[in-house]
Enzyme design. Structure first.
Site, PDB file in Angstrom:
ATOM      1  N   GLU A  86     -16.104  -5.973  20.100  1.00  0.00           N
ATOM      2  CA  GLU A  86     -16.069  -7.295  20.423  1.00  0.00           C
ATOM      3  C   GLU A  86     -15.697  -7.448  21.927  1.00  0.00           C
ATOM      4  OE1 GLU A  86     -12.589  -9.629  19.786  1.00  0.00           O
ATOM      5  OE2 GLU A  86     -12.139  -8.621  18.085  1.00  0.00           O
ATOM      6  N   CYS A 120     -13.089  -8.252  14.967  1.00  0.00           N
ATOM      7  CA  CYS A 120     -12.839  -7.136  14.644  1.00  0.00           C
ATOM      8  C   CYS A 120     -13.500  -6.347  13.426  1.00  0.00           C
ATOM      9  CB  CYS A 120     -11.125  -6.944  14.081  1.00  0.00           C
ATOM     10  SG  CYS A 120     -10.303  -7.822  15.463  1.00  0.00           S
ATOM     11  N   HIS A 250      -6.921  -3.540   8.188  1.00  0.00           N
ATOM     12  CA  HIS A 250      -7.066  -4.086   9.320  1.00  0.00           C
ATOM     13  C   HIS A 250      -5.553  -4.354   9.821  1.00  0.00           C
ATOM     14  CE1 HIS A 250      -7.842  -5.881  13.251  1.00  0.00           C
ATOM     15  NE2 HIS A 250      -7.600  -7.096  12.795  1.00  0.00           N
TER      16      HIS A 250
HETATM   17  N1  ACO Z   1      14.023 -10.089  15.203  1.00  0.00           N
HETATM   18  C1  ACO Z   1      13.224  -9.803  14.204  1.00  0.00           C
HETATM   19  N2  ACO Z   1      12.040 -10.987  13.924  1.00  0.00           N
HETATM   20  C2  ACO Z   1      11.894 -11.763  14.700  1.00  0.00           C
HETATM   21  C3  ACO Z   1      12.444 -11.895  15.931  1.00  0.00           C
HETATM   22  C4  ACO Z   1      13.717 -11.212  16.194  1.00  0.00           C
HETATM   23  N3  ACO Z   1      14.340 -11.388  17.169  1.00  0.00           N
HETATM   24  N4  ACO Z   1      12.148 -13.130  16.465  1.00  0.00           N
HETATM   25  C5  ACO Z   1      10.846 -13.529  15.777  1.00  0.00           C
HETATM   26  N5  ACO Z   1      10.646 -12.539  14.613  1.00  0.00           N
HETATM   27  C6  ACO Z   1       9.925 -12.699  13.752  1.00  0.00           C
HETATM   28  C7  ACO Z   1       9.655 -13.908  13.178  1.00  0.00           C
HETATM   29  O1  ACO Z   1      10.273 -14.743  12.184  1.00  0.00           O
HETATM   30  C8  ACO Z   1       7.871 -13.962  12.767  1.00  0.00           C
HETATM   31  O2  ACO Z   1       8.013 -13.291  11.515  1.00  0.00           O
HETATM   32  P1  ACO Z   1       7.140 -13.816  10.236  1.00  0.00           P
HETATM   33  O3  ACO Z   1       5.866 -13.568  10.659  1.00  0.00           O
HETATM   34  O4  ACO Z   1       7.576 -13.149   8.900  1.00  0.00           O
HETATM   35  O5  ACO Z   1       7.360 -15.321  10.255  1.00  0.00           O
HETATM   36  C9  ACO Z   1       7.265 -12.783  13.727  1.00  0.00           C
HETATM   37  O6  ACO Z   1       8.737 -12.265  14.293  1.00  0.00           O
HETATM   38  C10 ACO Z   1       6.673 -13.515  14.799  1.00  0.00           C
HETATM   39  O7  ACO Z   1       7.362 -14.193  15.522  1.00  0.00           O
HETATM   40  P2  ACO Z   1       6.709 -15.724  15.728  1.00  0.00           P
HETATM   41  O8  ACO Z   1       7.675 -16.778  16.239  1.00  0.00           O
HETATM   42  O9  ACO Z   1       5.898 -16.230  14.544  1.00  0.00           O
HETATM   43  O10 ACO Z   1       5.719 -15.230  16.661  1.00  0.00           O
HETATM   44  P3  ACO Z   1       4.619 -15.980  17.516  1.00  0.00           P
HETATM   45  O11 ACO Z   1       4.136 -17.286  16.935  1.00  0.00           O
HETATM   46  O12 ACO Z   1       5.261 -16.057  19.013  1.00  0.00           O
HETATM   47  O13 ACO Z   1       3.233 -14.829  17.696  1.00  0.00           O
HETATM   48  C11 ACO Z   1       1.342 -14.253  16.648  1.00  0.00           C
HETATM   49  C12 ACO Z   1       3.006 -14.205  16.680  1.00  0.00           C
HETATM   50  C13 ACO Z   1       0.891 -15.504  16.164  1.00  0.00           C
HETATM   51  C14 ACO Z   1       1.034 -13.110  15.620  1.00  0.00           C
HETATM   52  C15 ACO Z   1       0.750 -13.741  18.194  1.00  0.00           C
HETATM   53  O14 ACO Z   1       1.290 -12.629  18.550  1.00  0.00           O
HETATM   54  C16 ACO Z   1      -0.955 -13.891  18.151  1.00  0.00           C
HETATM   55  O15 ACO Z   1      -1.246 -14.996  18.195  1.00  0.00           O
HETATM   56  N6  ACO Z   1      -1.267 -12.630  17.982  1.00  0.00           N
HETATM   57  C17 ACO Z   1      -2.925 -12.674  18.127  1.00  0.00           C
HETATM   58  C18 ACO Z   1      -3.401 -13.168  16.802  1.00  0.00           C
HETATM   59  C19 ACO Z   1      -3.423 -12.158  15.693  1.00  0.00           C
HETATM   60  O16 ACO Z   1      -3.326 -11.036  15.922  1.00  0.00           O
HETATM   61  N7  ACO Z   1      -3.882 -12.525  14.408  1.00  0.00           N
HETATM   62  C20 ACO Z   1      -3.965 -11.876  13.322  1.00  0.00           C
HETATM   63  C21 ACO Z   1      -5.275 -11.904  12.742  1.00  0.00           C
HETATM   64  S1  ACO Z   1      -6.594 -12.124  13.867  1.00  0.00           S
HETATM   65  C22 ACO Z   1      -7.030 -10.548  14.733  1.00  0.00           C
HETATM   66  O17 ACO Z   1      -6.894  -9.477  13.958  1.00  0.00           O
HETATM   67  C23 ACO Z   1      -6.766 -10.842  16.071  1.00  0.00           C
END
Ligand code: ACO
Length: 470
Positions: A86, A120, A250
């Site tokens: 991709e 992906c 994945h």
């Molecule tokens: N210690 C431990 N855990 C923590 C801490 C900390 N200090 N701070 C946050 N966390 C946890 C949160 O509780 C959350 O856990 P949860 O998922 O069980 O709720 C996790 O860490 C992530 O924190 P968020 O605040 O939800 O993270 P954020 O929204 O900032 O970003 C996300 C996460 C959305 C995955 C981002 O990295 C992203 O957009 N990634 C790309 C998209 C992606 O990978 N999607 C997956 C499917 S599609 C694909 O494959 C591309």
């Protein structure tokens, strides 16, 4: 050709990832994220990235060359080559056409297949196409090759730590040690805007992170249900997680994989499957009346299922998590890198076992399918594949960059994306022997690659070190 070919699937595999990486712990500090957010919250350890010398084409050249050499395959024996990616470098010219350099040199230009793209999922589309070709009446008796290659990069912000980069090459044919169980696959496809790349001037996607997580889990549920239905139709008995040795997902980041497996346990509970014991049943009973939508939002359910699934996760999923945690999201290569991790950890115990795979690509396209494994005969054996993959040594040979250097590199890559008329750095000290690299992009956007030959080592092949005659 024999229309009843047996055990069509993966005969051989190799993997390449860049030698450059960053520790997630250091990135957390650099980004001002709370301690543990990337390492525990996302479950990631390290992230690979390309420098200006490498891209999805160079990584593919490296891994395909290495696959052919390490398994002693003559390039003339390849009749189909499919690439899943991709990472858009050219909107028309497929990555596959660059790879033809390897084959043209040996006089083989009769190779079907081009690129498949859907986030992906492209690698899985390529794999299923290639296996279908071998199983079809058009098969000419030669091998297929599937390449999954991606550089996953995100704009500054919460998605950036979920990047990564790698390429995987797989040799496809009959009598494979990793045979696809064609009858059992379950697919779910839909139109959503969870992650997409509408801005062709940028390498970065537009991401609705939360939506992408829910879409992934909904697609997983749907594929699992369909997979189970197919299994039950053909086998005459109920499928449950007890029927597979490993579940490979994945892996955008490890936390989502933990949640995904827990979700399969919840599905088994709802289906009253035998894999869920009395204790687990009691723990999950309070959630049995949730609607589908409620179940994706319920934190209590998430916690309860992860607790119930913990010991099974350790046995059936954890072995597949090494490379995705160490290299990051490799987009199309992610699922197959997870599979490679399972082979690395468990190859000597997988003879006769089933491995279930879940492929997800945003947008969205998803399939659950399974492999039946057997040790096989050298060079196409599980133990030889594990030895060629050489996972531990490859991981140990990497160079860890500090976050400032990583950010600096990101800026260089932004500048070079879609650019013309430049030459790349002459410093190839981090590239190992046999690695292909980008030398220049000329005034007509034509890209030129060469093979790194480290002095004092024997070149891996006789093909000369420069491709395209430049
Ligand atoms: N210690 C431990 N855990 C923590 C801490 C900390 N200090 N701070 C946050 N966390 C946890 C949160 O509780 C959350 O856990 P949860 O998922 O069980 O709720 C996790 O860490 C992530 O924190 P968020 O605040 O939800 O993270 P954020 O929204 O900032 O970003 C996300 C996460 C959305 C995955 C981002 O990295 C992203 O957009 N990634 C790309 C998209 C992606 O990978 N999607 C997956 C499917 S599609 C694909 O494959 C591309």
């Amino acid at each position: 050709m024999d229309s009843q070919l047996k055990n069509v699937g993966i005969l051989a595999m190799d993997m390449y990832f860049p030698p450059t990486c960053i520790q997630q712990e250091a990135l957390e500090v650099h980004d001002g994220a709370s301690k543990g957010k990337y390492t525990i919250g996302l479950g990631q350890d390290c992230m690979a990235f390309c420098t200006e010398l490498e891209d999805v084409i160079s990584m593919s050249l490296t891994v395909v060359t290495s696959l052919l050499e390490k398994y002693g395959i003559d390039p003339k024996q390849i009749g189909r080559l499919e690439v899943g990616s991709e990472t858009v470098i050219d909107k028309s010219k497929s990555i596959k056409t660059w790879l033809m350099d390897i084959f043209e040199e040996c006089g083989n230009t009769e190779i079907e297949g081009v690129d498949s793209t859907n986030a992906c999922y492209g690698g899985t589309a390529a794999l299923l196409n290639c296996i279908n070709w071998v199983e079809s009446s058009s098969w000419d008796g030669r091998y297929g090759v599937v390449v999954c290659t991606d550089s996953a990069v995100y704009a500054e912000g919460p998605a950036r730590p979920t990047g990564g980069a790698a390429a995987i090459a797989m040799l496809i044919g009959p009598n494979a040690p990793i045979a696809l169980e064609s009858k059992f696959r379950g697919t779910h496809m839909a139109h959503v805007y969870d992650f997409y790349k509408p801005n062709l001037a940028s390498e970065y996607p537009v991401v609705d992170g939360k939506l992408s997580q829910t879409c992934y889990l909904m697609a997983l549920d749907s594929c699992y249900k369909r997979f189970c239905t197919k299994f039950e139709k053909f086998e005459g008995n109920q499928f449950s997680i007890s029927d597979a040795e490993c579940f490979v997902f994945h892996s955008p980041y490890n936390k989502l994989v933990q949640k995904s497996f827990a979700r399969l346990c919840f599905n088994d509970f709802l289906r009253n499957a035998s894999s869920i014991g009395k204790d687990a049943r009691e723990k999950l009973e309070p959630f049995s009346t949730l609607t589908g939508d409620e179940s994706y939002q319920s934190r209590d359910l998430e916690k309860a299922t992860q607790q119930v699934a913990k010991h099974l996760y350790d046995a059936k999923v954890q072995p597949s998590t090494l490379l995705p945690k160490q290299v990051g999201n490799m987009y199309t290569a992610s699922l197959y890198a997870a599979f490679a991790s399972a082979l690395h950890a468990k190859h000597s115990t997988l003879d006769g076992k089933r491995i279930v795979m879940f492929s997800y690509g945003s947008g969205l396209a998803s399939t659950m399918f399974s492999f039946r494994l057997r040790e096989g005969q050298h060079p196409f054996s599980l133990s030889n594949i594990a030895s060629v993959l050489n996972v531990s040594e490859k991981l140990e040979a990497r160079h860890v960059f500090p976050p400032e250097k990583f950010v600096e590199n990101t800026k260089v890559m932004e500048h070079l994306y879609g650019a013309k008329d430049f030459v790349t750095t002459k410093d190839r000290s981090l590239l190992s022997n046999g690695t292909f690299y980008l030398t220049k992009v000329d005034s007509m956007y034509r890209r030129f690659y060469a093979k790194n030959v480290v002095s004092g080592t024997t070149p891996c092949c006789e093909n000369g070190s420069v491709l395209n005659g430049h």
